[in-house]
Design an enzyme around this catalytic site. Structure first.
Site, PDB file in Angstrom:
ATOM      1  N   CYS A 147      -1.323   1.532 -10.977  1.00  0.00           N
ATOM      2  CA  CYS A 147      -0.592   2.674 -10.422  1.00  0.00           C
ATOM      3  C   CYS A 147       0.733   2.881 -11.151  1.00  0.00           C
ATOM      4  O   CYS A 147       1.228   4.008 -11.246  1.00  0.00           O
ATOM      5  CB  CYS A 147      -0.359   2.487  -8.922  1.00  0.00           C
ATOM      6  SG  CYS A 147       0.522   0.963  -8.494  1.00  0.00           S
ATOM      7  N   HIS A 171       3.675  -0.179  -4.719  1.00  0.00           N
ATOM      8  CA  HIS A 171       2.779   0.894  -5.151  1.00  0.00           C
ATOM      9  C   HIS A 171       3.614   2.017  -5.745  1.00  0.00           C
ATOM     10  O   HIS A 171       4.678   2.364  -5.222  1.00  0.00           O
ATOM     11  CB  HIS A 171       1.951   1.402  -3.970  1.00  0.00           C
ATOM     12  CG  HIS A 171       0.943   2.448  -4.349  1.00  0.00           C
ATOM     13  ND1 HIS A 171      -0.060   2.209  -5.274  1.00  0.00           N
ATOM     14  CD2 HIS A 171       0.796   3.737  -3.944  1.00  0.00           C
ATOM     15  CE1 HIS A 171      -0.794   3.310  -5.407  1.00  0.00           C
ATOM     16  NE2 HIS A 171      -0.287   4.242  -4.619  1.00  0.00           N
TER      17      HIS A 171
END
Length: 756
Positions: A111, A681
């Protein structure tokens, strides 16, 4: 192969001529993107990347099979359509969406890469550069600092696919492989920093697209009293003599660096290029810590407190802060880190608070005002107490492998003149009285009490080592017959561990045992000449524990009123971070400056100023803080403007007052980081250059958002575009065109998309 053509070439002809000839013979428009492959004798295929070399340099032979490949309409190449190589997700071939609104599949902790790519993909100048194939003429295959054009080509493939409008999401597998090949730190599937990848990618694209084929040597010159404008112009020209690419055109600016020697006052002024600004966040000098206070009063449950202490303070500051809540003097407190039912560390008052992490379980114990560990002049000593339960596990060699720690340990003050097993038993029974029921007179048989008289003393406790219980040193090995500090007690007057009397009573609730700081070793493993502080274990038989020990009550605690207070962190403005970036600082010991006058390294003062800003300004918020003892992520909310970020007061170069848009920026993308240091994230907010609509990119998921959703504590890397550039990229709209969003520039214009 359906058709084949034969053509003749001279050895001095370029590969570009071969390509143009193939386009003519196969009736392929020059506007379509094509590339050449050669088929080797063993049947394998090899790309002809550099079309500027000759037929001779490419080692083409008579009868050599050359294959021309044309890029598909969706931005992919036919050669990449094999299942193992496909970079496009399985989807409807007839899908037609908004160009640029395309997700990136997470390949496993990638990510961070997806976030950086989405931000870069939404920089209009750079994306147009690739979509219009201008990069093909500038690929640098010979740059020893580059990646043979492979990173630029891999990135171009991603951009063309994402902006083809034919994909909901794509799989960046080839790009990930290329990045790992040229930067080993990104190999595998560990989580990384999106800003670190962005830094590598910008540098790689620059070198792969550097228009300077042979870099000349350039000597760096100090200002030496010359005017700033002259020195800055010279520095920028020297930079461009070695570095000339679309990355420099778009992202590079110029610092003014002023270094002053603290001894001789020598001033060094240089101008250095930059690709992004890494700005610090204002850091508070206070820290919030949660602790549990354990009173000497056995009737009181442990209290949870939330304390505000100096970030660079000492353990004593923690005790002073707690004293304001409890009324207990700091001199009557001892601080310990409790981990897995044992003392991981018992702190000294002068130790730094930086050694305590936020996740540590810190207990502060009230002790007698006369008590201290390791001070024999005091009347009381403090004994660390563990709780253990005998389990059905077998014993080997008379060792207590079947004893398991449980509950919270204690620090108990004991009068020095009552250091006997019998007295200690009753003291501990009193300290545990809140959750341990005393047996009735019918339950206890004192028939063996004559065997345990007060004259059977405990060994004199010494110093409790402050080291980790996970790595006990020799001084932590267990009880001793001596006194800490180097003075040994007479052996004749203080029986050693192997001669201590039996501790167990037939009807006592528990037995007492000297152990080491881990709570695992029994007396049979100790050396009698060791002078370490004894730790005492309270050993329970399962039936006695079940009958007399209340586990629910033992684990109970209360919250002090201070725990309910929510300490809100005041948000900071982005301009404050930039001001902090341009503040004068003193260099650290690890990074001194060599003074040419003093002929030695000095801890000089350094000040950075902004001289010239780029078309697209990348601002990296330094949220991750690393010190010798701790690492943390700063979750401070940074307020940043969507439009009209004004740098006029930060740029020290004489300004053109008739063109204020040269110093004003609009936001076009944000890389976000959610979570902490070890896990997290990355996502992206980005403004589409064609529609002006903001979208949220979360790996392969893309959704529209409004501008008031963009600002958050997760903002990590900000992309700003200068307003004059946005106007330059914006074509003159016709009366029928919808107005463009002022935040990111151009209205919809798809002429350049039909490149295939």
């Amino acid at each position: 192969m359906d058709t084949a053509h034969t053509a003749q070439f001279n050895r001095t002809d370029s590969i570009d001529l071969v390509l143009r000839t193939a386009q003519e013979q196969f009736l392929v428009s020059p506007q379509e993107e094509t590339r050449l492959w050669i088929k080797n004798a063993e049947g394998s295929f090899e790309r002809l990347c550099n079309t500027r070399v000759t037929v001779l340099d490419a080692a083409l032979q008579t009868g050599q099979v050359v294959i021309m490949e044309t890029r598909n309409k969706d931005g992919t190449w036919p050669s990449a359509q094999l299942p193992a190589m496909s970079s496009a997700s399985e989807e409807d071939e007839d899908f037609q969406g908004q160009p640029g609104i395309c997700g990136l599949t997470n390949l496993g902790n990638t990510c961070f890469m997806n976030s950086a790519l989405q931000c870069l993909s939404n920089v209009p100048q750079l994306t147009n550069y690739f979509l219009k194939n201008r990069y093909l003429e500038e690929l640098n295959f010979c740059n020893p600092l580059g990646m043979k054009g492979e990173i630029a080509e891999a990135y171009a493939d991603l951009v063309k696919q994402a902006w083809s409008g034919h994909h909901r999401s794509i799989v960046p597998h080839v790009f990930k492989t290329k990045v790992g090949h040229f930067a080993s730190q990104f190999l595998g599937y560990q989580q990384h920093d999106s800003q670190e990848l962005l830094s590598f990618l910008l540098d790689g694209l620059h070198e792969d697209l550097n228009r300077v084929k042979k870099k000349e040597y350039v000597e760096l010159c100090d200002a030496a009293g010359r005017p700033d404008q002259e020195v800055a112009r010279e520095a920028w020209q020297n930079h461009r003599r070695r570095n000339d690419s679309v990355i420099v055109d778009t992202f590079h600016g110029l610092f003014k660096s002023t270094v002053v020697c603290p001894d001789c006052g020598n001033v060094s002024v240089t101008f250095d290029p930059f690709c992004y600004l890494s700005v610090p966040l204002p850091v508070t000098h206070k820290r919030v810590m949660e602790v549990f206070f354990v009173s000497m009063d056995p009737r009181r449950k442990p209290e949870q407190h939330r304390l505000v202490v100096p970030k660079r303070g000492k353990i004593s500051d923690l005790c002073v802060a707690l004293a304001k809540h409890t009324g207990v003097s700091p001199e009557r407190m001892m601080v310990a880190d409790v981990f897995s039912h044992r003392f991981y560390k018992i702190y000294q008052l002068e130790e730094s608070l930086s050694s305590i992490l936020d996740r540590d379980d810190i207990f502060i114990y009230e002790v007698s005002g006369r008590a201290a560990i390791g001070e024999n002049s005091r009347e009381d000593v403090v004994l660390p107490i563990y709780l253990r339960e005998r389990t059905p596990a077998r014993d080997y060699n008379n060792s207590y492998y079947g004893l398991m720690l449980f509950g919270h340990p204690l620090l108990v003050s004991v009068p020095r003149d009552r250091l006997s097993w019998d007295a200690l038993y009753h003291i501990l029974l009193y300290r545990l009285s809140r959750y341990v029921t005393r047996p009735s007179s019918d339950d206890e048989d004192d028939g063996d009490e004559k065997d345990l008289e007060d004259k059977d003393n405990l060994p004199k406790p010494g110093h409790v080592a402050g080291g980790s219980s996970q790595d006990p040193g020799p001084e932590q090995a267990g009880p001793s017959s001596g006194v800490a500090g180097g003075s040994r007690a007479p052996v004749d007057n203080s029986p050693g561990p192997s001669h201590w009397p039996q501790r167990a009573r037939r009807k006592h609730l528990f037995t007492l045992q000297t152990v080491n700081s881990n709570g695992t070793s029994d007396r049979s493993t100790f050396n009698e000449d060791t002078h370490a502080q004894p730790y005492i274990a309270i050993d329970w038989e399962p039936e006695m524990k079940k009958r007399y020990y209340d586990e629910v009550e033992a684990e109970g605690y209360v919250k002090h009123d201070c725990v309910g207070y929510v300490l809100k962190k005041a948000p900071v403005r982005l301009q404050e971070c930039i001001e902090l970036f341009t503040t004068t600082e003193t260099l650290e010991k690890e990074n001194p400056w060599y003074c040419p006058n003093c002929k030695q390294h000095q801890l000089a003062t350094k000040k950075l100023d902004l001289w010239m800003l780029p078309e697209t300004l990348i601002i990296h918020l330094k949220r991750f803080s690393y010190t010798k003892f701790s690492r943390e992520k700063l979750d401070t909310l940074v307020e940043f403007p969507i439009r009209d970020l004004d740098f006029s007061k930060f740029v020290i170069k004489p300004q053109n007052e008739s063109a204020p848009e040269l110093y004003k920026y609009d936001l076009i993308a944000v890389s976000n980081h959610y979570g902490g240091l070890r896990d997290g994230h990355y996502t992206t907010f980005a403004c589409n250059k064609d529609s002006g609509q903001w979208h949220y990119f979360d790996d392969n998921s893309v959704s529209p958002v409004t501008e008031n959703q963009i600002e958050s504590k997760a903002a990590y890397v900000l992309f700003y575009q200068r307003q004059d550039v946005a106007r330059r990229l914006q074509p003159q709209p016709s009366l029928s065109d919808p107005p463009a969003s002022p935040a990111c520039g151009t209205p919809a214009n798809f002429e350049f998309m039909d490149i295939n």
